[in-house]
Design a protein around this motif. Structure first.
Motif, PDB file in Angstrom:
ATOM      1  N   TYR A  24      -2.683  -2.781  -4.699  1.00  0.00           N
ATOM      2  CA  TYR A  24      -1.385  -3.283  -4.238  1.00  0.00           C
ATOM      3  C   TYR A  24      -1.352  -4.795  -4.399  1.00  0.00           C
ATOM      4  N   TYR A  75      -5.770   5.100  -0.094  1.00  0.00           N
ATOM      5  CA  TYR A  75      -4.776   4.214   0.535  1.00  0.00           C
ATOM      6  C   TYR A  75      -5.441   3.321   1.572  1.00  0.00           C
ATOM      7  N   ARG A 127       0.829  -1.210   0.000  1.00  0.00           N
ATOM      8  CA  ARG A 127       0.000   0.000   0.000  1.00  0.00           C
ATOM      9  C   ARG A 127       0.864   1.261   0.000  1.00  0.00           C
ATOM     10  N   SER A 160       2.103   2.058  -3.352  1.00  0.00           N
ATOM     11  CA  SER A 160       0.972   2.545  -4.151  1.00  0.00           C
ATOM     12  C   SER A 160       0.746   4.029  -3.903  1.00  0.00           C
ATOM     13  N   ALA A 209      -7.375   0.683  -0.219  1.00  0.00           N
ATOM     14  CA  ALA A 209      -6.688   0.090  -1.376  1.00  0.00           C
ATOM     15  C   ALA A 209      -7.099  -1.365  -1.572  1.00  0.00           C
TER      16      ALA A 209
END
Length: 370
Positions: free
Chosen positions: A291, A259, A122, A125, A262
């Motif tokens: 992710y 996030y 994550r 990402s 995610a």
């Protein structure tokens, strides 16, 4: 919300055709290095670029071969790209200031954040998304400010819901150009890699491209309409409106939410695209972050993963969140010590044009993870 244009302008298409070649780039080198002290020294003087663009471009650490070619063609864009990288790094540090991993910059490391970004987690990402958003934001604003030779004020069409008596004009942020150039510059690093199909690197490349696009859309799709009143004595009998970027804090807040939500992904059976790993979750949209791997343990120091651990980090004794001493210290406990806090206080306005304050001192408890 502004709909993305399906076609790039001819100029950017030519650039993409030229630079999308199969070059191998060093995995740990990142263009984000342009946004930190030391990595930014070369591009700070725009006049140096104009006088010797090609030699300077080859000296910038972190650029892939395709990005170096873009630098040579658009050397006046590089200061803006550096500012965009800096925007992304600072926003990452703000959004993760209370997390175990807090976007710490590894000094002297051309990847900026160290080995942590080599794990398809994550955190990787988010860093890709926020840095891509930073380039869109910085390039779009530079166009409006007249700093770039190949773009100017926005040419966005008049919004359909804008009051017909208001004037659509002024010099708006050129988000259309910022989006297109950011896509060319940021994505070429991934597209020029030459890896075998079905490899872990291929899935990582697709993940990065997806998150780069999510970052750009967090800017492009949330452009605002700003207006200014005109008229005698502030009557606002006439309004002039233009396209304006969202603030970068709004962009950071939005990507932080992405996030937190995610989507864990994997290759489909044909090995052609990334799909959600667990069907019970919603399919990721182009604005969502994806992710591949679970995040490493950020509680302890681990050079292989880039974790710096949380020993010595300050924590909030009264919080149950990630900034709380229980979670931040990973159950190891914490030490408490006193700190003298000196700050301005009892400020008052003095006619004319002065603000006078006193200096106040207080003793506060500071809690630090063991």
């Amino acid at each position: 919300m502004i709909k993305l244009k399906k076609c790039l302008d001819l100029q950017v298409v030519i650039i993409l055709i030229w630079v999308l070649q199969s070059f191998v780039v060093t995995a740990m080198d990142m263009w984000w290095n342009l946004g930190v002290v030391g990595g930014a020294e070369v591009w700070r003087n725009q006049k140096v670029y104009i006088l010797g663009a090609q030699p300077m471009c080859s000296q910038l650490k972190g650029l892939s071969l395709g990005q170096t070619k873009l630098c040579q063609m658009y050397h006046d864009h590089m200061p803006s790209i550096g500012r965009g990288a800096q925007l992304g790094i600072r926003e990452c540090q703000y959004q993760f200031r209370f997390r175990r991993w807090n976007c710490t910059i590894i000094q002297g490391d051309s990847s900026v954040f160290g080995p942590v970004i080599e794990i398809a987690s994550r955190e990787a990402s988010f860093t890709h998304a926020i840095s891509a958003a930073g380039v869109v934001h910085a390039i779009s604003r530079s166009c409006r400010e007249g700093e770039l030779a190949s773009c100017g004020c926005s040419r966005a069409l008049r919004p359909k819901d804008l009051d017909r008596d208001w004037i659509w004009g002024g010099c708006g942020d050129n988000i259309e150009y910022g989006y297109r150039f950011a896509r060319a510059f940021v994505d070429v690093r991934e597209r020029e890699k030459n890896h075998p199909r079905h490899s872990a690197e291929l899935s990582r490349m697709m993940m990065n491209l997806h998150n780069n696009e999510a970052g750009r859309r967090s800017v492009y799709n949330y452009a605002k309409v700003a207006c200014k009143c005109h008229g005698v004595s502030g009557s606002c009998s006439l309004k002039t409106c233009w396209q304006q970027l969202p603030t970068f804090r709004e962009i950071g807040d939005r990507l932080k939410e992405r996030y937190d939500g995610a989507v864990e992904s994997k290759f489909n059976k044909r090995g052609t695209k990334l799909v959600r790993k667990h069907k019970k979750y919603n399919k990721p949209t182009k604005e969502d972050l994806v992710y591949l791997d679970e995040s490493p343990d950020y509680c302890v120091v681990n050079p292989k993963t880039g974790s710096l651990g949380t020993v010595g980090r300050e924590c909030n004794k009264g919080s149950d969140g990630m900034d709380g001493c229980n979670l931040m210290c990973c159950g190891r406990g914490y030490n408490t010590f006193k700190r003298k806090l000196v700050e301005r206080c009892n400020c008052r306005f003095v006619w004319c044009c002065q603000v006078k304050c006193k200096t106040c001192e207080s003793i506060v408890d500071i809690h630090v993870c063991k």
